[in-house]
Design a protein around this motif. Structure first.
Motif, PDB file in Angstrom:
ATOM      1  N   SER A 103       0.823  -1.219   0.000  1.00  0.00           N
ATOM      2  CA  SER A 103       0.000   0.000   0.000  1.00  0.00           C
ATOM      3  C   SER A 103       0.855   1.267   0.000  1.00  0.00           C
ATOM      4  O   SER A 103       0.452   2.292  -0.555  1.00  0.00           O
ATOM      5  CB  SER A 103      -0.928  -0.004   1.216  1.00  0.00           C
ATOM      6  N   LYS A 104       2.041   1.198   0.603  1.00  0.00           N
ATOM      7  CA  LYS A 104       2.889   2.396   0.625  1.00  0.00           C
ATOM      8  C   LYS A 104       3.362   2.787  -0.771  1.00  0.00           C
ATOM      9  O   LYS A 104       3.702   3.947  -1.014  1.00  0.00           O
ATOM     10  CB  LYS A 104       4.085   2.194   1.555  1.00  0.00           C
ATOM     11  N   LEU A 105       3.376   1.821  -1.698  1.00  0.00           N
ATOM     12  CA  LEU A 105       3.725   2.144  -3.078  1.00  0.00           C
ATOM     13  C   LEU A 105       2.648   3.015  -3.709  1.00  0.00           C
ATOM     14  O   LEU A 105       2.953   4.016  -4.390  1.00  0.00           O
ATOM     15  CB  LEU A 105       3.912   0.856  -3.877  1.00  0.00           C
ATOM     16  N   PHE A 106       1.383   2.689  -3.483  1.00  0.00           N
ATOM     17  CA  PHE A 106       0.293   3.493  -4.031  1.00  0.00           C
ATOM     18  C   PHE A 106       0.244   4.860  -3.368  1.00  0.00           C
ATOM     19  O   PHE A 106      -0.081   5.865  -4.023  1.00  0.00           O
ATOM     20  CB  PHE A 106      -1.029   2.749  -3.852  1.00  0.00           C
ATOM     21  N   ILE A 116      -4.683  17.757  -9.423  1.00  0.00           N
ATOM     22  CA  ILE A 116      -5.446  16.551  -9.727  1.00  0.00           C
ATOM     23  C   ILE A 116      -6.048  15.970  -8.450  1.00  0.00           C
ATOM     24  O   ILE A 116      -5.432  16.000  -7.379  1.00  0.00           O
ATOM     25  CB  ILE A 116      -4.547  15.497 -10.420  1.00  0.00           C
ATOM     26  N   ASP A 117      -7.265  15.496  -8.558  1.00  0.00           N
ATOM     27  CA  ASP A 117      -7.943  14.829  -7.445  1.00  0.00           C
ATOM     28  C   ASP A 117      -7.720  13.329  -7.610  1.00  0.00           C
ATOM     29  O   ASP A 117      -8.305  12.693  -8.492  1.00  0.00           O
ATOM     30  CB  ASP A 117      -9.431  15.167  -7.460  1.00  0.00           C
ATOM     31  N   LEU A 118      -6.872  12.740  -6.747  1.00  0.00           N
ATOM     32  CA  LEU A 118      -6.424  11.364  -6.952  1.00  0.00           C
ATOM     33  C   LEU A 118      -6.413  10.628  -5.621  1.00  0.00           C
ATOM     34  O   LEU A 118      -6.132  11.210  -4.565  1.00  0.00           O
ATOM     35  CB  LEU A 118      -5.002  11.362  -7.553  1.00  0.00           C
ATOM     36  N   SER A 119      -6.710   9.334  -5.672  1.00  0.00           N
ATOM     37  CA  SER A 119      -6.687   8.489  -4.479  1.00  0.00           C
ATOM     38  C   SER A 119      -5.999   7.166  -4.821  1.00  0.00           C
ATOM     39  O   SER A 119      -5.733   6.860  -5.989  1.00  0.00           O
ATOM     40  CB  SER A 119      -8.111   8.220  -3.978  1.00  0.00           C
TER      41      SER A 119
END
Length: 564
Positions: free
Chosen positions: A144-147, A167-170
């Motif tokens: 998850s730390k990669l994302f 940019i709105d990013l998750s």
């Protein structure tokens, strides 16, 4: 030509400062204390260059009787010096320095099993044992730390481009984006937007993300801060800076699996048509153009570590303390072997691009056994059969020589297969020799041979089984078609009866050429024709084919006789 003029010409050819006869006479053979072969730095082990100046070594001698040092020239002819130059081991300066020529002896290298026993631990950690599904393995390699890193760096880059519209990013968006890329690698269409088209579109992609959102993520996707990148041409510039965090994170995740006892180092290519200075051309690979990777993997095929070729890996500042400069190809093995625990008796295999005497010596001193194919020009002074002599030997013949290099016993074996194969090893030699062919066939069970034979040639039982399977498939297909047109009255038995309705019909009988000639010439009677043309019928009231043929012939002759 006088001896003095020959020496002057030789010294001029070697580009050595001239000295007087007194300087040469003040040294005798007894005063030579330490002879050191100094190989020129420009010598390339794999080069076929004919430049003799770069191949002739200079033997330097230190004068211990006084403070003066001189270069002593051996009083030999030019041809003798050239021969001696070819006998020098081609290796790095550190290994060649303070070492004499390698002496190969006709003996065998046998390492006791207790001495070469593996002492490492290959048991998997608990977190890996509990992985069951492909998605769990994916999450193990890509945590998850990669994302989180991708979201942070992509958002930072969008702010650098346009502070007013970041940019709105998750993390979920990045996971969807990667999933879409995986589907695109399987389903191919001419244009990216065609995946969202009405005709060529993919339902899974269209329901996951809109095309505008996908293109926006692809526009701002980043893995590192561009403002921290050292410009090209300056010291410390990294050609892989933009993806360096991804590389290091993946390498660390790969290394969570314990290294196997036997590992291999080889190159791979990641095919691409992109314009990049990192793209390499390898004509012997299935994909000839792409990014070149060096990989160390185990017998299972798992890659424990990798390195992307950029061309600047051999810079001295990138070398770890204690590692020697063994040459560009051997240094690849040195860097990838950093993950191997020392003195655990791992065994490392490589091909002739990497194998050399200095590499095997260095690995052995680290407690790593090694074996690899080797090129002939990397093994000097080894009296092994030439290619012409090997052609006269039987297939499977082998010859071994052993030498001690810097306290390490190394075996050099040449083995004749379809072509000659030369190997260097610190682990095994020529022995033991087994007849692999006969032993392999004797170990095969008779049942396995029969199964293999039946796979190649269709037997009667297999053909009958295939016919039955094909018939069953046809019945199922017909039933499916009938159900699609809402015909539910027919069942499997009806379809089977319909398919076999013509089995009892003899149809048109086919006669041979000789039978046709006999019928035309009226040499055969009706009984013989009946026995050849048609099978016996249980119902005597039904005329046979021969009777029908006779009646038809009579009718035709009657019609021809009528005046119509």
């Amino acid at each position: 030509m006088s001896r003095k003029s020959q020496e002057e010409m030789l010294m001029e050819w070697l580009e050595i400062p001239l000295s007087s006869d007194d300087d040469l006479e003040c040294f005798s053979d007894d005063s030579i204390q330490d002879e050191t072969y100094v190989a020129p730095e420009s010598v390339d082990c794999d080069s076929d260059s004919s430049d003799e100046e770069s191949q002739v070594p200079v033997i330097r001698t230190e004068d211990v009787s006084g403070t003066r040092q001189s270069d002593v020239i051996m009083k030999e002819s030019t041809s003798q010096l050239s021969d001696n130059a070819l006998k020098l081991p081609c290796s790095s300066k550190n290994v060649t320095k303070n070492s004499r020529s390698v002496v190969w002896k006709d003996k065998q290298l046998i390492i006791p099993e207790l001495q070469s026993k593996f002492h490492g631990n290959t048991s998997l950690p608990e977190e890996v044992i509990n992985l069951n599904t492909p998605y769990q393995f994916f999450k193990h390699i890509f945590p998850s730390k990669l994302f989180d890193l991708i979201v942070e760096q992509s958002h930072r880059y969008s702010v650098q481009c346009n502070p007013d519209r970041p940019i709105d990013l998750s993390c979920d968006d990045i996971k969807k984006f990667i999933g879409i890329c995986l589907v695109m690698s399987i389903v191919h269409v001419p244009n990216t937007r065609d995946y969202w088209g009405e005709v060529t579109g993919t339902h899974l992609i269209k329901t996951t993300m809109t095309v505008n959102q996908y293109e926006q993520i692809r526009k701002f996707l980043h893995f590192n801060d561009n403002s921290a990148m050292i410009p090209r041409g300056e010291k410390g510039h990294d050609r892989l800076f933009k993806i360096r965090p991804i590389i290091e994170l993946m390498r660390s995740r790969f290394q969570t699996i314990p290294v196997e006892e036997c590992v291999s180092v080889d190159e791979q290519i990641c095919s691409t048509k992109a314009r990049s200075c990192l793209k390499q051309y390898m004509p012997n690979k299935p994909h000839k153009y792409g990014y070149k990777l060096f990989v160390i993997s185990g017998i299972s095929g798992y890659a424990h570590d990798f390195e992307i070729f950029t061309g600047d890996e051999n810079e001295p500042e990138k070398r770890v303390t204690g590692e020697e400069d063994l040459g560009a190809s051997a240094n690849v093995v040195v860097r990838l072997s950093r993950i191997l625990p020392r003195n655990m008796n791992h065994t490392l295999y490589c091909d002739n691009y990497y194998t050399s005497l200095p590499l095997l010596v260095w690995l052995h001193k680290q407690g790593i056994y090694s074996l690899g194919t080797v090129r002939r020009n990397r093994v000097p002074d080894c009296k092994l059969p030439s290619e012409a002599e090997l052609k006269k030997m039987a297939r499977g013949a082998s010859v071994e020589r052993v030498a001690t290099v810097d306290g390490v016993d190394i075996s050099n074996v040449v083995w004749k297969d379809n072509k000659s194969v030369m190997l260097l090893s610190t682990l095994a030699g020529q022995q033991p020799i087994h007849e692999a062919g006969s032993a392999a066939w004797n170990s095969v069970k008779e049942e396995n041979l029969k199964k293999a034979w039946n796979k190649i040639f269709d037997t009667e039982e297999k053909s009958q089984g295939l016919i039955e399977n094909d018939e069953q498939n046809d019945i199922s297909e017909i039933l499916g078609m009938l159900k699609e047109i809402y015909c539910h009255e027919c069942d499997e038995e009806d379809v089977h009866e319909w398919m076999n309705i013509d089995d009892e019909d003899p149809g048109h009988q086919i006669m041979q050429d000789s039978e046709i000639v006999n019928v035309v010439n009226d040499k055969d009677d009706a009984a013989s024709i009946a026995s050849i043309s048609a099978p016996e019928s249980e119902d005597e009231s039904i005329p046979t084919a021969s009777e029908a043929f006779t009646c038809l012939d009579t009718a035709l002759r009657w019609i021809e006789a009528q005046d119509i």
